[in-house]
Design a protein around this motif. Structure first.
Motif, PDB file in Angstrom:
ATOM      1  N   UNK A  14       1.157  -1.405  -0.089  1.00  0.00           N
ATOM      2  CA  UNK A  14       0.532  -0.026   0.087  1.00  0.00           C
ATOM      3  C   UNK A  14       0.880   1.640  -0.174  1.00  0.00           C
ATOM      4  N   UNK A  15       2.213   1.742   0.508  1.00  0.00           N
ATOM      5  CA  UNK A  15       2.665   2.281   0.358  1.00  0.00           C
ATOM      6  C   UNK A  15       3.719   2.434  -0.565  1.00  0.00           C
ATOM      7  N   UNK A  16       4.159   1.719  -1.441  1.00  0.00           N
ATOM      8  CA  UNK A  16       4.716   1.794  -2.772  1.00  0.00           C
ATOM      9  C   UNK A  16       3.699   1.715  -3.344  1.00  0.00           C
ATOM     10  N   UNK A  17       2.436   1.451  -3.414  1.00  0.00           N
ATOM     11  CA  UNK A  17       1.817   1.705  -4.447  1.00  0.00           C
ATOM     12  C   UNK A  17       0.541   3.094  -4.657  1.00  0.00           C
ATOM     13  N   UNK A  18       0.204   3.231  -3.267  1.00  0.00           N
ATOM     14  CA  UNK A  18      -0.308   4.697  -2.937  1.00  0.00           C
ATOM     15  C   UNK A  18       0.115   5.670  -2.261  1.00  0.00           C
ATOM     16  N   UNK A  19      -0.031   5.062  -1.707  1.00  0.00           N
ATOM     17  CA  UNK A  19       0.892   6.349  -0.295  1.00  0.00           C
ATOM     18  C   UNK A  19       1.994   6.886   0.051  1.00  0.00           C
ATOM     19  N   UNK A  20       2.985   6.591  -0.769  1.00  0.00           N
ATOM     20  CA  UNK A  20       3.978   7.340  -1.952  1.00  0.00           C
ATOM     21  C   UNK A  20       3.318   8.549  -2.246  1.00  0.00           C
ATOM     22  N   UNK A  55      12.546  -1.895  12.754  1.00  0.00           N
ATOM     23  CA  UNK A  55      12.753  -2.052  11.964  1.00  0.00           C
ATOM     24  C   UNK A  55      13.293  -0.755  10.615  1.00  0.00           C
ATOM     25  N   UNK A  56      12.841   0.631  11.094  1.00  0.00           N
ATOM     26  CA  UNK A  56      13.568   1.889  10.401  1.00  0.00           C
ATOM     27  C   UNK A  56      12.747   2.557   9.217  1.00  0.00           C
ATOM     28  N   UNK A  57      11.207   1.376   8.924  1.00  0.00           N
ATOM     29  CA  UNK A  57      10.668   2.043   6.942  1.00  0.00           C
ATOM     30  C   UNK A  57       9.914   3.109   7.720  1.00  0.00           C
ATOM     31  N   UNK A  58       9.601   3.088   8.764  1.00  0.00           N
ATOM     32  CA  UNK A  58       8.273   4.018   9.326  1.00  0.00           C
ATOM     33  C   UNK A  58       8.487   4.885   9.886  1.00  0.00           C
ATOM     34  N   UNK A  71       7.186   7.502   5.779  1.00  0.00           N
ATOM     35  CA  UNK A  71       8.061   6.389   4.939  1.00  0.00           C
ATOM     36  C   UNK A  71       9.290   7.412   5.932  1.00  0.00           C
ATOM     37  N   UNK A  72      10.263   6.921   6.144  1.00  0.00           N
ATOM     38  CA  UNK A  72      11.852   7.311   5.974  1.00  0.00           C
ATOM     39  C   UNK A  72      12.395   7.202   5.474  1.00  0.00           C
ATOM     40  N   UNK A  73      13.162   8.315   5.425  1.00  0.00           N
ATOM     41  CA  UNK A  73      14.283   7.797   4.141  1.00  0.00           C
ATOM     42  C   UNK A  73      14.610   6.497   3.525  1.00  0.00           C
ATOM     43  N   UNK A  74      14.920   5.752   4.182  1.00  0.00           N
ATOM     44  CA  UNK A  74      15.284   4.158   4.210  1.00  0.00           C
ATOM     45  C   UNK A  74      14.073   3.817   3.665  1.00  0.00           C
ATOM     46  N   UNK A  75      12.838   3.877   4.270  1.00  0.00           N
ATOM     47  CA  UNK A  75      11.499   3.030   3.468  1.00  0.00           C
ATOM     48  C   UNK A  75      12.211   4.639   2.069  1.00  0.00           C
ATOM     49  N   UNK A  78      14.173   2.430  -0.318  1.00  0.00           N
ATOM     50  CA  UNK A  78      12.940   1.026  -0.965  1.00  0.00           C
ATOM     51  C   UNK A  78      12.304   1.073  -1.491  1.00  0.00           C
ATOM     52  N   UNK A  79      10.999   2.029  -1.691  1.00  0.00           N
ATOM     53  CA  UNK A  79      10.011   2.207  -2.365  1.00  0.00           C
ATOM     54  C   UNK A  79      10.328   2.696  -4.196  1.00  0.00           C
ATOM     55  N   UNK A  80      10.992   3.691  -3.859  1.00  0.00           N
ATOM     56  CA  UNK A  80      11.552   3.963  -4.838  1.00  0.00           C
ATOM     57  C   UNK A  80      12.380   2.824  -6.111  1.00  0.00           C
ATOM     58  N   UNK A  81      12.965   2.105  -5.389  1.00  0.00           N
ATOM     59  CA  UNK A  81      14.116   1.052  -5.815  1.00  0.00           C
ATOM     60  C   UNK A  81      12.876  -0.219  -6.612  1.00  0.00           C
ATOM     61  N   UNK A  82      11.859  -0.332  -5.820  1.00  0.00           N
ATOM     62  CA  UNK A  82      11.227  -1.378  -5.730  1.00  0.00           C
ATOM     63  C   UNK A  82      10.244  -1.054  -7.361  1.00  0.00           C
TER      64      UNK A  82
END
Length: 273
Positions: A14-20, A55-58, A71-75, A78-82
């Motif tokens: 959901x973060x990858x496809x919508x929330x971001x 785990x530092x994702x959010x 989302x954190x910078x790390x999150x 990861x979402x941009x790469x995915x």
């Protein structure tokens, strides 16, 4: 409704496809409401988001008595790469170089070694021999992010090299990755989802499917297809087997996603806060 997917994975989807695309932040109440569509209860959503936070994702932010998660910078990285890999239409091109990563992490940090292994597989590295990983893709940026994240600069060495034999580059690929197995899974995906695609296309054209159902189908599609990020190293076309099905699967995914996206987004927007 039965719970089909792991709660944490579904939140990532959901973060990858919508929330971001909506400012990267969501009220926990909206997240609970959205995940209810997939059969997840409030308790499992709160537990999963709390684990992702550890785990530092959010990260969370309070506004009045409401908790919002972003989302954190790390999150975000990861979402941009995915996102880049999920929505790319064809295999990357190759500069005929190999990146070699060697690490020597002490036994007392075994947990760290396991984490690093998982991350390398996710990024598309293959294991050539004990603690020696290779990829034909320019993943230097991802490697540096990993080194910073786990603070392991003193244990890792990275090379950019050319392959001088004693065999072909394709035999090197066979040694590091089981592409036959990946191809078999692409074949299963194509069989299952091409049928679903035609059925849903028909229903949407007749107006016989709700926005909420499209939302569930769209997120489930992304969720299933995202699993290939963990097994497909995203190799350049020159290194792939002849009858590679990855590109056909990508086209089917892209067509199906486009079909569901409008009604799915309408549903998401009706719940999102």
């Amino acid at each position: 409704m039965e719970k089909q997917f792991n709660t944490r994975s579904m939140i990532f989807t959901l973060y990858g496809d919508y929330i971001r695309h909506y400012g990267n932040m969501i009220w926990i109440g909206s997240l609970i409401r959205l995940l209810k569509e997939f059969g997840h209860n409030e308790q499992s959503v709160r537990a999963a988001i709390s684990r992702m936070s550890k785990q530092g994702w959010v990260q969370s932010e309070k506004r009045g008595n409401k908790s919002y998660y972003f989302l954190t910078e790390q999150g975000k990285a990861r979402m941009d790469e995915a996102g880049r890999r999920i929505y790319q239409e064809e295999s990357p091109s190759w500069d005929e170089r190999w990146r070699i990563l060697v690490y020597n992490i002490p036994e007392e940090k075994r947990n760290l070694r396991d984490q690093l292994r998982k991350e390398l597989v996710w990024s598309g590295f293959g294991l050539l021999s004990n603690s020696c990983w290779i990829t034909p893709n320019p993943l230097e940026e991802q490697v540096h992010r990993l080194i910073d994240k786990y603070d392991i600069a003193s244990y890792v060495t990275l090379f950019d090299a050319s392959y001088e034999g004693m065999n072909t580059s394709k035999s090197l690929v066979e040694k590091c990755w089981d592409l036959e197995d990946v191809n078999e899974r692409y074949s299963q995906f194509i069989q299952e989802y091409s049928q679903k695609y035609y059925i849903d296309k028909n229903l949407i054209e007749k107006g016989e499917i709700s926005d909420g159902t499209c939302f569930v189908k769209c997120a489930s599609l992304v969720h299933q297809y995202r699993k290939f990020l963990f097994i497909d190293p995203n190799l350049p076309g020159e290194l792939l087997p002849e009858k590679w099905l990855g590109d056909s699967a990508a086209t089917l995914f892209s067509d199906y996603h486009e079909l569901l996206q409008k009604p799915a987004t309408r549903f998401f927007e009706s719940v999102f806060e």
